[in-house]
Design an enzyme around this catalytic site. Structure first.
Site, PDB file in Angstrom:
ATOM      1  N   ASP A 131       0.879  -1.172   0.000  1.00 43.77           N
ATOM      2  CA  ASP A 131       0.000   0.000   0.000  1.00 43.77           C
ATOM      3  C   ASP A 131       0.916   1.221   0.000  1.00 43.77           C
ATOM      4  OD1 ASP A 131      -1.622   2.166   0.537  1.00 43.77           O
ATOM      5  OD2 ASP A 131      -2.900   1.083   1.944  1.00 43.77           O
ATOM      6  N   SER A 154      -0.864  13.413 -14.914  1.00 39.46           N
ATOM      7  CA  SER A 154      -2.083  13.486 -15.733  1.00 39.46           C
ATOM      8  C   SER A 154      -2.146  14.874 -16.365  1.00 39.46           C
ATOM      9  CB  SER A 154      -3.299  13.306 -14.812  1.00 39.46           C
ATOM     10  OG  SER A 154      -4.497  13.653 -15.469  1.00 39.46           O
ATOM     11  N   TYR A 188      -8.440  15.302  -7.313  1.00 38.67           N
ATOM     12  CA  TYR A 188      -7.522  14.552  -8.183  1.00 38.67           C
ATOM     13  C   TYR A 188      -6.523  15.517  -8.821  1.00 38.67           C
ATOM     14  CZ  TYR A 188      -6.087  11.559 -12.142  1.00 38.67           C
ATOM     15  OH  TYR A 188      -5.364  10.833 -13.068  1.00 38.67           O
ATOM     16  N   ALA A 189      -7.049  16.615  -9.385  1.00 31.12           N
ATOM     17  CA  ALA A 189      -6.164  17.587 -10.040  1.00 31.12           C
ATOM     18  C   ALA A 189      -5.175  18.176  -9.032  1.00 31.12           C
ATOM     19  CB  ALA A 189      -6.990  18.696 -10.693  1.00 31.12           C
ATOM     20  N   ALA A 190      -5.641  18.419  -7.804  1.00 33.94           N
ATOM     21  CA  ALA A 190      -4.738  18.963  -6.780  1.00 33.94           C
ATOM     22  C   ALA A 190      -3.608  17.980  -6.505  1.00 33.94           C
ATOM     23  CB  ALA A 190      -5.524  19.240  -5.497  1.00 33.94           C
ATOM     24  N   SER A 191      -3.937  16.690  -6.402  1.00 33.64           N
ATOM     25  CA  SER A 191      -2.895  15.688  -6.107  1.00 33.64           C
ATOM     26  C   SER A 191      -1.934  15.547  -7.268  1.00 33.64           C
ATOM     27  CB  SER A 191      -3.540  14.334  -5.771  1.00 33.64           C
ATOM     28  OG  SER A 191      -4.164  13.774  -6.913  1.00 33.64           O
ATOM     29  N   LYS A 192      -2.444  15.702  -8.490  1.00 31.36           N
ATOM     30  CA  LYS A 192      -1.588  15.570  -9.673  1.00 31.36           C
ATOM     31  C   LYS A 192      -0.734  16.834  -9.877  1.00 31.36           C
ATOM     32  CE  LYS A 192      -2.637  11.395 -10.863  1.00 31.36           C
ATOM     33  NZ  LYS A 192      -1.594  10.354 -10.928  1.00 31.36           N
TER      34      LYS A 192
HETATM   35  N1  LIG Z   1      -6.832   6.087 -17.085  1.00 36.84           N
HETATM   36  C1  LIG Z   1      -6.784   7.388 -17.324  1.00 36.84           C
HETATM   37  O1  LIG Z   1      -7.646   7.961 -18.020  1.00 36.84           O
HETATM   38  C2  LIG Z   1      -5.626   8.203 -16.777  1.00 36.84           C
HETATM   39  C3  LIG Z   1      -5.418   9.492 -17.308  1.00 36.84           C
HETATM   40  C4  LIG Z   1      -4.382  10.268 -16.805  1.00 36.84           C
HETATM   41  C5  LIG Z   1      -3.564   9.760 -15.802  1.00 36.84           C
HETATM   42  N2  LIG Z   1      -3.775   8.511 -15.305  1.00 36.84           N
HETATM   43  C6  LIG Z   1      -2.908   8.031 -14.224  1.00 36.84           C
HETATM   44  O2  LIG Z   1      -2.296   6.824 -14.598  1.00 36.84           O
HETATM   45  C7  LIG Z   1      -2.017   6.063 -13.431  1.00 36.84           C
HETATM   46  C8  LIG Z   1      -2.546   4.638 -13.629  1.00 36.84           C
HETATM   47  O3  LIG Z   1      -3.948   4.728 -13.808  1.00 36.84           O
HETATM   48  P1  LIG Z   1      -4.818   3.581 -14.476  1.00 36.84           P
HETATM   49  O4  LIG Z   1      -5.784   4.245 -15.364  1.00 36.84           O
HETATM   50  O5  LIG Z   1      -3.965   2.497 -14.990  1.00 36.84           O
HETATM   51  O6  LIG Z   1      -5.643   3.106 -13.183  1.00 36.84           O
HETATM   52  P2  LIG Z   1      -6.084   1.678 -12.663  1.00 36.84           P
HETATM   53  O7  LIG Z   1      -6.334   0.756 -13.813  1.00 36.84           O
HETATM   54  O8  LIG Z   1      -7.176   1.909 -11.697  1.00 36.84           O
HETATM   55  O9  LIG Z   1      -4.787   1.174 -11.896  1.00 36.84           O
HETATM   56  C9  LIG Z   1      -4.374   1.849 -10.751  1.00 36.84           C
HETATM   57  C10 LIG Z   1      -3.286   1.059 -10.097  1.00 36.84           C
HETATM   58  O10 LIG Z   1      -2.907   1.736  -8.872  1.00 36.84           O
HETATM   59  C11 LIG Z   1      -2.920   0.782  -7.819  1.00 36.84           C
HETATM   60  N3  LIG Z   1      -3.190   1.420  -6.536  1.00 36.84           N
HETATM   61  C12 LIG Z   1      -4.253   2.180  -6.177  1.00 36.84           C
HETATM   62  N4  LIG Z   1      -4.167   2.537  -4.889  1.00 36.84           N
HETATM   63  C13 LIG Z   1      -3.012   2.001  -4.415  1.00 36.84           C
HETATM   64  C14 LIG Z   1      -2.371   1.992  -3.158  1.00 36.84           C
HETATM   65  N5  LIG Z   1      -2.878   2.629  -2.092  1.00 36.84           N
HETATM   66  N6  LIG Z   1      -1.204   1.326  -3.029  1.00 36.84           N
HETATM   67  C15 LIG Z   1      -0.670   0.669  -4.087  1.00 36.84           C
HETATM   68  N7  LIG Z   1      -1.223   0.638  -5.301  1.00 36.84           N
HETATM   69  C16 LIG Z   1      -2.395   1.285  -5.465  1.00 36.84           C
HETATM   70  C17 LIG Z   1      -3.990  -0.229  -8.220  1.00 36.84           C
HETATM   71  O11 LIG Z   1      -3.766  -1.491  -7.626  1.00 36.84           O
HETATM   72  P3  LIG Z   1      -4.493  -2.032  -6.294  1.00 36.84           P
HETATM   73  O12 LIG Z   1      -5.913  -1.586  -6.360  1.00 36.84           O
HETATM   74  O13 LIG Z   1      -4.275  -3.515  -6.427  1.00 36.84           O
HETATM   75  O14 LIG Z   1      -3.734  -1.465  -5.156  1.00 36.84           O
HETATM   76  C18 LIG Z   1      -3.716  -0.338  -9.705  1.00 36.84           C
HETATM   77  O15 LIG Z   1      -2.661  -1.243  -9.947  1.00 36.84           O
HETATM   78  C19 LIG Z   1      -2.678   6.783 -12.253  1.00 36.84           C
HETATM   79  O16 LIG Z   1      -1.706   7.502 -11.540  1.00 36.84           O
HETATM   80  C20 LIG Z   1      -3.650   7.721 -12.943  1.00 36.84           C
HETATM   81  O17 LIG Z   1      -3.914   8.870 -12.179  1.00 36.84           O
HETATM   82  C21 LIG Z   1      -4.789   7.709 -15.769  1.00 36.84           C
END
Ligand SMILES: NC(=O)c1ccc[n+]([C@@H]2O[C@H](COP(=O)([O-])OP(=O)(O)OC[C@H]3O[C@@H](n4cnc5c(N)ncnc54)[C@H](OP(=O)(O)O)[C@@H]3O)[C@@H](O)[C@H]2O)c1
Length: 268
Positions: free
Chosen positions: A63, A142, A155-159
């Site tokens: 985590d 992002s 979300y935007a604040a964290s990014k």
């Molecule tokens: N998809 C989009 O449209 C998009 C656009 C811009 C940016 N992003 C960014 O790309 C990144 C990946 O996103 P994604 O779309 O691939 O999302 P996703 O499919 O939901 O995957 C998110 C990953 O983060 C892990 N995670 C979440 N909370 C966690 C925690 N507390 N500790 C460890 N792992 C954790 C999840 O695994 P577990 O749940 O198993 O922990 C999962 O492997 C993110 O940072 C997201 O903000 C995504």
């Protein structure tokens, strides 16, 4: 031969979505991969897919919002492979709710703990190893880290926080040989939007867009791996994202309108 062949790469968020696609690709390019996320079963599946591609893979259930878990992740990687050459901070969570409709304020803390602090902690513990290896840090932020987006305030604040942290760290790392790559994807086809917190903090539960309408996780992973190899400073992964950076300087209101429409078109 890939720049990443033989390198030890730690990837957070490797159990699903972009991170899962990325570890598979890194495995194909000859990297030794360390996979981190919370879901041990999904992580094992992702690690098995890497091994099937001929790579060494270590799954470490983690985590990333817990500093001690991040310390243990780094220790496990070094214990197994003796070094860390690259750290990819991909793990993240999302929200989909207008600020004036939020009923669970805990959403904002959770977003900062996972998206922002969950990038800071692994970096802190991995940094001595990355310096030794003259390695690479890659933070998946992002477009929401570069501009405001309605229904994504927290979300935007964290990014944005990720950008502030890593743009500062990059300056501190001048002369060490460690590169920092920031990634700003547009929408990517994953289940992040289904899991995103709604106004009451519970999963929003709906996909945000139809299949095939946005970049696939595999395509996004390829752009990240290519940018990592070339130690790029910033990867903005869509035309509107790239153009928006320039238009924003002259007409910020136009960018607000584009962001509003993008969210409306995505139905979220
Ligand atoms: N998809 C989009 O449209 C998009 C656009 C811009 C940016 N992003 C960014 O790309 C990144 C990946 O996103 P994604 O779309 O691939 O999302 P996703 O499919 O939901 O995957 C998110 C990953 O983060 C892990 N995670 C979440 N909370 C966690 C925690 N507390 N500790 C460890 N792992 C954790 C999840 O695994 P577990 O749940 O198993 O922990 C999962 O492997 C993110 O940072 C997201 O903000 C995504």
């Amino acid at each position: 031969m890939s720049e990443l062949a033989g390198k030890v790469v730690v990837v957070t968020g490797a159990s699903q979505g972009i991170g899962r696609a990325l570890v598979a690709l890194l495995a194909e390019r000859g990297a030794k991969v360390v996979l981190a996320a919370r879901d041990a079963g999904a992580l094992d599946g992702a690690a098995a897919a890497c091994r099937a591609r001929g790579a060494e893979a270590l799954a470490v259930p983690t985590d990333i919002s817990e500093p001690e878990a991040c310390r243990a992740l780094v220790a496990a990687a070094v214990d197994r492979f003796g070094a860390i050459d690259a750290l990819v901070l991909d793990a993240g969570i999302d929200m989909i709710a207008r600020f004036d409709e939020v009923t669970d304020l805990g959403i904002f803390e959770r977003l900062m703990r996972v998206n922002y602090l969950g990038s800071v902690y692994p970096t802190y513990f991995a940094l001595p190893h990355l310096k030794r290896a003259r390695g690479r840090i890659v933070a998946v932020s992002s477009l929401s880290g570069l501009t405001g987006v309605p229904t994504r305030t927290g979300y935007a604040a964290s990014k944005h926080a990720q950008f502030g942290f890593f743009d500062s760290l990059r300056v501190e790392l001048r002369g060490t040989g460690v590169s920092v790559t920031m990634v700003a994807p547009d929408f990517v086809e994953t289940a992040i939007h289904v899991r995103a917190a709604g106004p009451d903090g519970r999963p929003h539960g709906r996909t945000a867009f139809g299949e095939g309408k946005v970049m696939s996780a595999a395509a996004c992973a390829r752009r990240i791996a290519d940018g990592m190899e070339r130690r790029k400073r910033l990867l903005v992964l869509s035309f509107r994202g790239k153009a928006g950076r320039w238009v924003r300087m002259a007409a910020p209101g136009l960018i607000d309108a584009i962001a509003e429409r993008a969210i409306r078109d995505a139905g979220s």
